[in-house]
Design a protein around this motif. Structure first.
Motif, PDB file in Angstrom:
ATOM      1  N   ASN A  20      17.428 -41.249  42.416  1.00  0.00           N
ATOM      2  CA  ASN A  20      16.059 -40.834  42.710  1.00  0.00           C
ATOM      3  C   ASN A  20      16.056 -39.388  43.204  1.00  0.00           C
ATOM      4  O   ASN A  20      17.033 -38.663  43.025  1.00  0.00           O
ATOM      5  N   LYS A  21      14.979 -38.989  43.851  1.00  0.00           N
ATOM      6  CA  LYS A  21      14.835 -37.603  44.295  1.00  0.00           C
ATOM      7  C   LYS A  21      15.175 -37.420  45.771  1.00  0.00           C
ATOM      8  O   LYS A  21      14.820 -36.408  46.372  1.00  0.00           O
ATOM      9  N   ASP A  22      15.862 -38.381  46.345  1.00  0.00           N
ATOM     10  CA  ASP A  22      16.226 -38.324  47.758  1.00  0.00           C
ATOM     11  C   ASP A  22      17.175 -37.147  48.016  1.00  0.00           C
ATOM     12  O   ASP A  22      18.308 -37.138  47.528  1.00  0.00           O
TER      13      ASP A  22
ATOM     14  N   ILE B 240      15.746 -33.425  42.958  1.00  0.00           N
ATOM     15  CA  ILE B 240      15.490 -33.797  44.347  1.00  0.00           C
ATOM     16  C   ILE B 240      14.156 -33.217  44.791  1.00  0.00           C
ATOM     17  O   ILE B 240      13.651 -32.256  44.203  1.00  0.00           O
ATOM     18  N   SER B 241      13.596 -33.829  45.820  1.00  0.00           N
ATOM     19  CA  SER B 241      12.298 -33.384  46.321  1.00  0.00           C
ATOM     20  C   SER B 241      12.275 -33.494  47.840  1.00  0.00           C
ATOM     21  O   SER B 241      12.661 -34.520  48.405  1.00  0.00           O
TER      22      SER B 241
ATOM     23  N   ASP C 195       9.752 -33.818  49.516  1.00  0.00           N
ATOM     24  CA  ASP C 195       8.674 -34.741  49.871  1.00  0.00           C
ATOM     25  C   ASP C 195       9.081 -36.202  49.726  1.00  0.00           C
ATOM     26  O   ASP C 195       8.284 -37.101  50.004  1.00  0.00           O
ATOM     27  N   PHE C 196      10.323 -36.443  49.289  1.00  0.00           N
ATOM     28  CA  PHE C 196      10.763 -37.819  49.075  1.00  0.00           C
ATOM     29  C   PHE C 196      10.818 -38.572  50.402  1.00  0.00           C
ATOM     30  O   PHE C 196      11.260 -38.041  51.419  1.00  0.00           O
ATOM     31  N   ARG C 197      10.360 -39.813  50.388  1.00  0.00           N
ATOM     32  CA  ARG C 197      10.427 -40.670  51.564  1.00  0.00           C
ATOM     33  C   ARG C 197      11.106 -41.977  51.187  1.00  0.00           C
ATOM     34  O   ARG C 197      10.719 -42.629  50.216  1.00  0.00           O
TER      35      ARG C 197
END
Length: 209
Positions: free
Chosen positions: A119-121, A170-171, A173-175
Motif C-alpha cells: 500500500n502507500k504506507d 507512498i503517501s 496522508d496514508f492512515r
C-alpha cells in the motif's frame, strides 16, 4: 486382535495359538514404537535443517513446522522491527494466527502489525516467512519479483526474511486502520487471571457477611 487370537485357536493347537499371539503382539508393539521414534526424530531434525516430512495422522500439515519454529521466527522479526514502523508480514495462511498471537505476546503497545499488503504506507516495513526449501518464491509469485532481500535467517523448516518492496507508491496522508474484530477464543490466562491484579489480596469469605 482378540478376534484374530480366537480364530487362531480354532485352526491350530492352543499352545501354538498362544505363541503366535505373543509374536503378533510383539511385532505390533515394535512397529508402533519404531513409528513413534521416527516421528519424533523427524521433528527434532526439522529444528536444525530442512527435513522431508512423511504423511502423518498426528498433524494435518506435513510441513514439519512446530511452535518452536514460529517462536524463533517471531523473535527474529521483533528484534529487527524498527520502532515507529508498521510491520507487515507474509506467511502461509495457517500460520497467520500463530504469528499474530506470538507478536501480541511481546506486550508492546507501540507494535503495529498486519499481514502483508503493498500500500502507500510511508512507514511500512516488510518481512516474509516461507519454507526454507522455497526461499522467497512464494512472495515473488504473489507480489511480483521487484523485491529486494535485505537479510534472512533459516530456522530449520522455515526461513524468515526482511525485504524491501521496490517502486512502491507512498503517501504522507496514508492512515493505518486495523480492522476491529471480535473473537470467542479464550486463553488459559483469561481463565486463571494471569497477570491481572497480581498484587490484589484475596478476599476471605467466612459466611459472616
Amino acid at each position: 486382535l482378540g478376534l484374530v487370537y480366537e480364530y487362531l485357536e480354532t485352526i491350530i493347537k492352543r499352545k501354538h495359538a498362544l505363541a503366535a499371539s505373543v509374536f503378533m503382539t510383539s511385532l505390533i508393539l515394535l512397529w508402533n514404537s519404531y513409528g513413534t521414534y521416527a516421528w519424533f526424530r523427524e521433528q527434532a531434525d526439522s529444528q536444525e535443517k530442512v527435513t522431508p516430512i512423511k504423511r502423518s495422522l498426528i498433524l494435518k500439515a506435513k510441513d514439519g513446522v512446530l511452535l518452536s519454529h514460529l517462536q524463533n521466527v517471531s523473535d527474529w522479526i521483533y528484534e529487527r522491527h524498527e520502532e515507529g514502523k508498521t510491520l507487515y508480514f507474509y506467511v502461509k495462511p495457517e500460520h497467520v494466527r500463530p504469528i499474530e498471537y506470538l507478536l501480541y505476546l511481546k506486550d508492546d503497545k507501540n507494535l503495529v502489525y498486519e499481514t502483508m499488503k503493498i500500500n502507500k504506507d510511508p512507514n511500512a516495513e516488510y518481512f516474509a516467512v516461507t519454507p526454507t526449501k522455497n526461499g522467497l518464491q512464494p512472495v515473488y509469485k504473489k507480489f511480483g519479483s521487484d523485491i529486494t532481500l535485505l537479510e534472512s535467517r533459516e530456522f530449520g523448516q522455515l526461513m524468515v526474511s526482511k525485504i524491501l518492496v521496490n517502486n512502491r507508491d507512498i503517501s504522507a496522508d496514508f492512515r493505518f486502520n486495523r480492522p476491529k474484530t471480535k473473537t470467542d477464543r479464550i486463553f488459559w490466562k483469561d481463565v486463571f487471571g494471569v497477570g491481572q491484579d497480581e498484587d490484589k489480596e484475596l478476599e476471605i469469605i467466612t459466611g459472616e457477611e
